[in-house]
Design a protein around this motif. Structure first.
Motif, short mmCIF file in Angstrom:
data_model
loop_
_atom_site.label_atom_id
_atom_site.label_comp_id
_atom_site.label_asym_id
_atom_site.label_seq_id
_atom_site.Cartn_x
_atom_site.Cartn_y
_atom_site.Cartn_z
N ALA A 253 -53.18 -28.35 -19.61
CA ALA A 253 -52.31 -27.42 -20.33
C ALA A 253 -52.08 -27.88 -21.76
O ALA A 253 -52.07 -27.05 -22.70
CB ALA A 253 -50.97 -27.29 -19.60
N ALA A 254 -51.91 -29.20 -21.98
CA ALA A 254 -51.71 -29.70 -23.35
C ALA A 254 -52.96 -29.46 -24.20
O ALA A 254 -52.87 -29.08 -25.38
CB ALA A 254 -51.36 -31.19 -23.31
N GLY A 255 -54.15 -29.71 -23.60
CA GLY A 255 -55.38 -29.48 -24.36
C GLY A 255 -55.54 -28.01 -24.75
O GLY A 255 -55.92 -27.68 -25.88
N ARG A 256 -55.25 -27.12 -23.78
CA ARG A 256 -55.36 -25.69 -24.09
C ARG A 256 -54.34 -25.26 -25.14
O ARG A 256 -54.64 -24.43 -26.02
CB ARG A 256 -55.18 -24.88 -22.81
N LEU A 257 -53.15 -25.84 -25.12
CA LEU A 257 -52.14 -25.50 -26.10
C LEU A 257 -52.56 -25.95 -27.50
O LEU A 257 -52.41 -25.22 -28.49
CB LEU A 257 -50.80 -26.16 -25.71
N ILE A 258 -53.11 -27.18 -27.60
CA ILE A 258 -53.55 -27.68 -28.91
C ILE A 258 -54.70 -26.85 -29.44
O ILE A 258 -54.75 -26.51 -30.64
CB ILE A 258 -53.94 -29.17 -28.79
N ARG B 224 -54.75 -24.67 -32.85
CA ARG B 224 -55.76 -24.89 -33.91
C ARG B 224 -56.41 -23.56 -34.32
O ARG B 224 -56.61 -23.29 -35.51
CB ARG B 224 -56.81 -25.89 -33.42
N ARG B 225 -56.73 -22.72 -33.31
CA ARG B 225 -57.35 -21.44 -33.65
C ARG B 225 -56.37 -20.56 -34.44
O ARG B 225 -56.76 -19.89 -35.41
CB ARG B 225 -57.78 -20.73 -32.37
N ASP B 226 -55.10 -20.56 -34.04
CA ASP B 226 -54.11 -19.76 -34.77
C ASP B 226 -53.94 -20.25 -36.19
O ASP B 226 -53.80 -19.46 -37.14
CB ASP B 226 -52.77 -19.79 -34.04
N LEU B 227 -53.97 -21.57 -36.39
CA LEU B 227 -53.82 -22.12 -37.74
C LEU B 227 -54.99 -21.75 -38.63
O LEU B 227 -54.83 -21.38 -39.80
CB LEU B 227 -53.65 -23.64 -37.65
N LEU B 228 -56.20 -21.84 -38.07
CA LEU B 228 -57.38 -21.49 -38.87
C LEU B 228 -57.36 -20.00 -39.23
O LEU B 228 -57.69 -19.62 -40.35
CB LEU B 228 -58.65 -21.83 -38.08
N ALA B 229 -56.95 -19.15 -38.25
CA ALA B 229 -56.90 -17.73 -38.55
C ALA B 229 -55.85 -17.43 -39.62
O ALA B 229 -56.06 -16.62 -40.52
CB ALA B 229 -56.58 -16.96 -37.26
N ALA B 230 -54.70 -18.09 -39.55
CA ALA B 230 -53.67 -17.88 -40.55
C ALA B 230 -54.10 -18.39 -41.92
O ALA B 230 -53.80 -17.78 -42.96
CB ALA B 230 -52.37 -18.57 -40.12
N ALA B 231 -54.83 -19.52 -41.93
CA ALA B 231 -55.31 -20.06 -43.22
C ALA B 231 -56.30 -19.12 -43.89
O ALA B 231 -56.29 -18.95 -45.13
CB ALA B 231 -55.94 -21.44 -43.00
N ARG B 232 -57.17 -18.48 -43.10
CA ARG B 232 -58.11 -17.54 -43.68
C ARG B 232 -57.41 -16.29 -44.21
O ARG B 232 -57.86 -15.67 -45.18
CB ARG B 232 -59.16 -17.15 -42.63
N ALA B 233 -56.30 -15.91 -43.61
CA ALA B 233 -55.60 -14.70 -44.06
C ALA B 233 -54.73 -14.94 -45.29
O ALA B 233 -54.35 -13.99 -45.98
CB ALA B 233 -54.74 -14.15 -42.92
N LEU B 234 -54.39 -16.18 -45.62
CA LEU B 234 -53.52 -16.46 -46.76
C LEU B 234 -54.30 -16.31 -48.08
O LEU B 234 -55.47 -16.69 -48.17
CB LEU B 234 -52.96 -17.88 -46.66
N PRO B 235 -53.62 -15.80 -49.16
CA PRO B 235 -54.29 -15.74 -50.48
C PRO B 235 -54.41 -17.12 -51.10
O PRO B 235 -53.77 -18.07 -50.67
CB PRO B 235 -53.37 -14.83 -51.28
#
Length: 515
Positions: free
Chosen positions: A291-296, A300-311
């Motif tokens: 569960a910890a591995g899946r959460l991390i 990580r995927r959410d952070l990368l997606a948010a970084a690509r969406a930021l100007p």
């Protein structure tokens, strides 16, 4: 030293046993014995029953053969005083005599069972058996205290079962589990375990097991003693009772925090299975890591997606940077204009500040202060005179004579009110008494017992009254109530009443038969 006579006949053991058997059976071929059943454990696998009949001075072994057990109207029970009918015989294999029972009837509860029931009711009334005072057992005890005999099979069964399930430290307090001193030793052992300090040299048990093997009511009587029951109730350490077999019940079972049917079951209740616990912990640890591995990974995927969406940072800071440059260029001119404005205001104020103006301002202030002093003095005089007048008026009202007159008037009014209240209460009681007498007279006049007193009877079938003969079946048990008692009867006939045959229509009014 005398020598045996040579003419005395030598008997074998079998011959002596046979002679005794014949003498007992011939002398007591048919007897009725009254005693208390002890040691009854149900039918043997062969179908026979073995137990003892006892009183306060003696004990007699008894047996009921399988063929006779089925014919008994009253089945034997532990602790019941009975009257047994049968014949005496001997058992040569153990040099015992016994009664072979053919009939059995109850004679009352035995002395021990009556004493046990009285003691149980007394302790239950004190709340010692309430479920609310029972404590939960620890899930993983570090130390287990065992109160039992150190030489019996009970302690070996407990230690073996603990070693198989979850090896823990075991403290054994050796006691006698049967005999005159057994109850005092068991109570002292329970108090002793509770007296151990949690941080002392001797570890304090987390749970206590009081264990003993099976036996008769007399064998287990030590665990019905009041001193043992109160010691268990006073124990601050959770306690498991494992006295006797599953069918044996003692008072310690009702006061303990948990009852085990056998000493082995007590060990199973005290600790979980170590292998199963380790497997559960390993399974939970693997699930936690997954569960910890899946959460991390999800984070990580959410952070990368948010970084690509930021100007980009330059795009975000372009407008604030332009505004800052404009404000910086305007700041110098604004400071110069602000200084000039303040200089003009200061010069105007300096022009108005002169010695003559200040003297005029001070004179006006002194005049205002003098006026305020005069107004204050006048207000104080007026307030003092008003307060003096109020005090004089209050003093006139507080003279002793008017207060006494008012108290006398209030006492007269209170006495009048009490007299009126008493008259109303007496009238209300009289009215209620008359109404109650009328209702009682009405109840007596409507009661069916007055009808019975006039010679009638009330017939019941079971719990319900019978209103007609059609409700009574042949052979039914009837209860007939007269005004002075009840009489039981059995209906010899019954059933619904037959209706008279229907007459054929005659010539007067309706058409007759056509044939």
């Amino acid at each position: 030293m005398s020598t045996p006579a040579k003419n005395v006949i030598d008997y074998s053991v079998s011959e002596i046993s046979g002679a005794v058997k014949r003498a007992v059976e011939d002398g007591f071929s048919y007897v009725r014995v009254r005693g208390e059943i002890s040691g009854f454990r149900g039918q043997h696998s062969s179908g026979h029953c073995y137990f003892s009949l006892k009183d306060d001075k003696a004990r007699l072994e008894a047996v009921v053969w399988r063929t006779a057990f089925g014919r008994l109207k009253f089945k034997p029970e532990e602790g019941i005083e009975v009257i047994a009918t049968g014949r005496l015989t001997t058992f040569p294999g153990q040099s015992k005599y016994q009664i072979v029972i053919d009939a059995l009837e109850p004679a009352g509860i035995g002395a021990l069972m009556a004493l046990l029931e009285d003691r149980r009711k007394k302790l239950a009334a004190e709340g010692l058996f309430d479920d609310a005072r029972k404590r939960p057992l620890p899930y993983l005890p570090r130390v287990i205290g065992v109160v039992t005999s150190p030489t019996g099979a009970v302690i070996r069964d407990i230690l073996h079962r603990l070693a198989d399930r979850f090896p823990v430290q075991v403290l054994v307090w050796p006691v006698r589990v049967q005999g005159d001193t057994s109850a005092a030793e068991v109570a002292a052992a329970i108090h002793g375990f509770n007296a151990l300090a949690p941080t002392g040299d001797m570890p304090r048990p987390d749970v206590i097991i009081v264990a003993r093997g099976g036996g008769s009511l007399e064998d287990l009587w030590s665990f019905n003693e009041e001193v043992v029951v109160r010691a268990v109730a006073d124990s601050t350490i959770p306690l498991i009772s494992a006295v006797g077999h599953e069918t044996d019940w003692t008072l310690i079972d009702q006061v303990s925090d948990r009852r085990a049917p056998t000493p082995t079951a007590a060990a199973e209740i005290a600790v979980p299975v170590r292998s199963e616990l380790l497997a559960t912990v390993d399974t939970l640890a693997a699930r936690h890591r997954g569960a910890a591995g899946r959460l991390i990974e999800s984070a990580r995927r959410d952070l990368l997606a948010a970084a690509r969406a930021l100007p980009r940072a330059d795009d975000l800071l372009a407008i604030p940077r332009r505004s800052l440059d404009d404000l910086g260029s305007r700041l110098g001119r604004g400071l110069i204009a602000n200084a000039r404005t303040h200089r003009v205001a200061y010069e105007r104020s300096a022009a108005r500040l002169s010695v003559t103006g200040l003297e005029r301002f001070l004179a006006q202030g002194k005049e205002r202060v003098a006026n305020l002093d005069d107004r204050r003095d006048r207000a104080l005089r007026v307030a003092s005179e008003r307060r003096r007048a109020d005090l004089a008026s209050t003093a006139r009202r507080l003279r002793p004579q008017p207060i006494r007159e008012r108290i006398a008037r209030d006492q007269i009014r209170l006495k009048d009110a009490a007299t009126a209240s008493e008259r109303c209460l007496v009238a209300l009681v009289d009215r209620n008494r008359r109404q109650l007498g009328a209702l009682d007279q009405l109840l007596r006049s409507l009661s069916y017992r007055n009808v019975l007193a006039r010679g009638f009877a009330l017939v019941r079938a079971g719990d319900r009254p019978v209103h007609s003969a059609g409700e009574v079946a042949s052979g039914a048990a009837l209860d007939i109530e007269f005004h002075d008692g009840h009489v039981s009867a059995v209906a010899t006939s019954g059933g619904p009443a037959r209706k008279p045959p229907r007459k054929p229509p005659g010539p007067s009014g309706t058409q007759g038969s056509l044939f």
